[in-house]
Write an enzyme that holds these catalytic residues in place. Sequence first.
Site, PDB file in Angstrom:
ATOM      1  CE1 TYR A 164      -4.012   2.137   0.508  1.00 28.45           C
ATOM      2  CE2 TYR A 164      -3.143   2.786   2.483  1.00 28.45           C
ATOM      3  CZ  TYR A 164      -3.780   2.563   1.509  1.00 28.45           C
ATOM      4  OH  TYR A 164      -5.386   3.596   1.710  1.00 28.45           O
ATOM      5  CE  LYS A 174      -6.954   3.850  -1.203  1.00 30.04           C
ATOM      6  NZ  LYS A 174      -7.478   4.738  -0.353  1.00 30.04           N
TER       7      LYS A 174
END
Length: 572
Positions: A109, A180
């Site tokens: 991420y 995500k």
Amino acid sequence: MLNFKIKTNSDHKHYLETAIYGKALLSISQLNKGTAFTQEERINFNLLGKLPSQVETLEEQIKRVYLQYHSCHDLLSKNTFLNQVLNHNQVLFYRLVQEHIDEMLPTIYTPIVGNAVQAFNKKYVSPRGLYICYQDQDRIEEILDNRTNPEVDLIVVSDGEGVLGIGDQGIGAMAIPVAKLMVYTAFGKIDPLNTLPILLDAGTNNQELLNDPLYLGWRHPRISGRDYELFIEKFMNALKKKIPDVFLHWEDFGRSNAYRNLTQYRHSLCTFNDDIQGTGVVALAAVLSAIQRTKTSMTEQRIVVFGAGSAGMGIAENIFKGIVRSGLSETEARKLFWLVDRQGLLTNQSSDFTDAQQPYLRDSNEINAWTVADKNHISLLDVVKHIHPTILIGTSALAGAFTQEVVEAMASGVERPIIFPLSNPTERCEAIPTDLFAWTQGKVICATGSPFDPVVYNGKSHPISQCNNYLSFPGIGLGVIAVKAKHLSDNMLWVATKTLSDYIESDSELLLPTITHAPDASRKIAVAVAKEAVAEGLAGVELNQSIEDLVDAHRWEPEYLPYFRVDGPIEL
């Protein structure tokens, strides 16, 4: 679509039935167990001889993959490797990340996903998700029918125009929805089988990409105006027809399109914009925690937002709503904000502003008495010197924008300056915590967008909270999905904010939960959001159990199920 079904036996244990066998079974990430297929399963599914003879446990597989992970020499290579694991064996990937979440979250991420976006076209190996090109706008329903699993609870969609701090990345932005959804599962424990990343390919205005012979997207300038609006309209109409109960997460759209899409479709489908609403939830939670430590009230703040794009405006709007809840009128609450964007302080004389910015424009008469070099461009330093803000928030993606002069000017006018340089990735951060502590003589209350090590100042270690959306959207999504909410209301966002803010004790230097606590915080947020949806009459399910039990029933754990082979198609 996948031909399988998860069932429950008389002992309330899950198992999986599928008609897929042989090489096909090994090639589907959602179903592949690799060396963990039992001997009986290998015989039943025509896998005998296709795998080494040793039958391994999931734990044994993790040890090997973790060693392979550490054989990668840089973070981008580690990101690529982990995505390959995900594309090979979904359960193995999520258990690996679960066991090493502190170490691996920054790799899958922020901040490394930004590097993965920029390298997407050169490192592309296998497809994931759905790509909907403008040229295929009349075949969107057909494309949606090509999804792997018919039962989709959650979609993350991007058009790649406003990625992190790096702007228009075209088709490469697909790495963001994929990342995500990893976080939705890692923290919210949403079943990845029921999630879907989508990239809307509306072209790109990034000339470097258009000139790149390896660029995989539509080689055309980005569409805009009515053409773009019709493209989104067709996409939304197809979704409402094919997957009407889905929770739709908008991600990394351009600043104007982000607000328009959210506003236009917020009530026709259960939608959420993470750059606006998710960022706003986490930032307000951190602000509430910080204000508590200053022993002041929301209504006493003077707030400067530097970088008034989607993220900055989402933060401003959420803090504004929090102040109104504290008792001020909307007019009084707006007067506590100063927005500084590309053209400087935004006033009613500014020539270029968005609909979202308009309510926050300052009256130009306010600055008549200010001593500034250029009244047509009131700089951040000008604003700080003249209003002595209590809170300074950065979402500009301009590295080093919070200079020593700016920070010292702020610290001279307030006892405990609250400074949040929130831009991602790390190299875009407006200031680094070490400098903020030095320039304020240790008085700063700080949170950042990217992860930073604790700051040692005057012999004491100070932890730095990461004000990152991974603390909001997984719990919000889990709560919405658990009760099949028809709409994500402002009150649901508010209870998410309060739950997150209240998670940390007031005597802690931390403002927000750490990565380790994020799964537990996400569960608490999910329960609060689900309860609020029920209270507002927005739930789409009949309750025959507690909200807590309902939420827990939707939490997925990465583990291998027993497989049983069936002949012919399975009724899904």
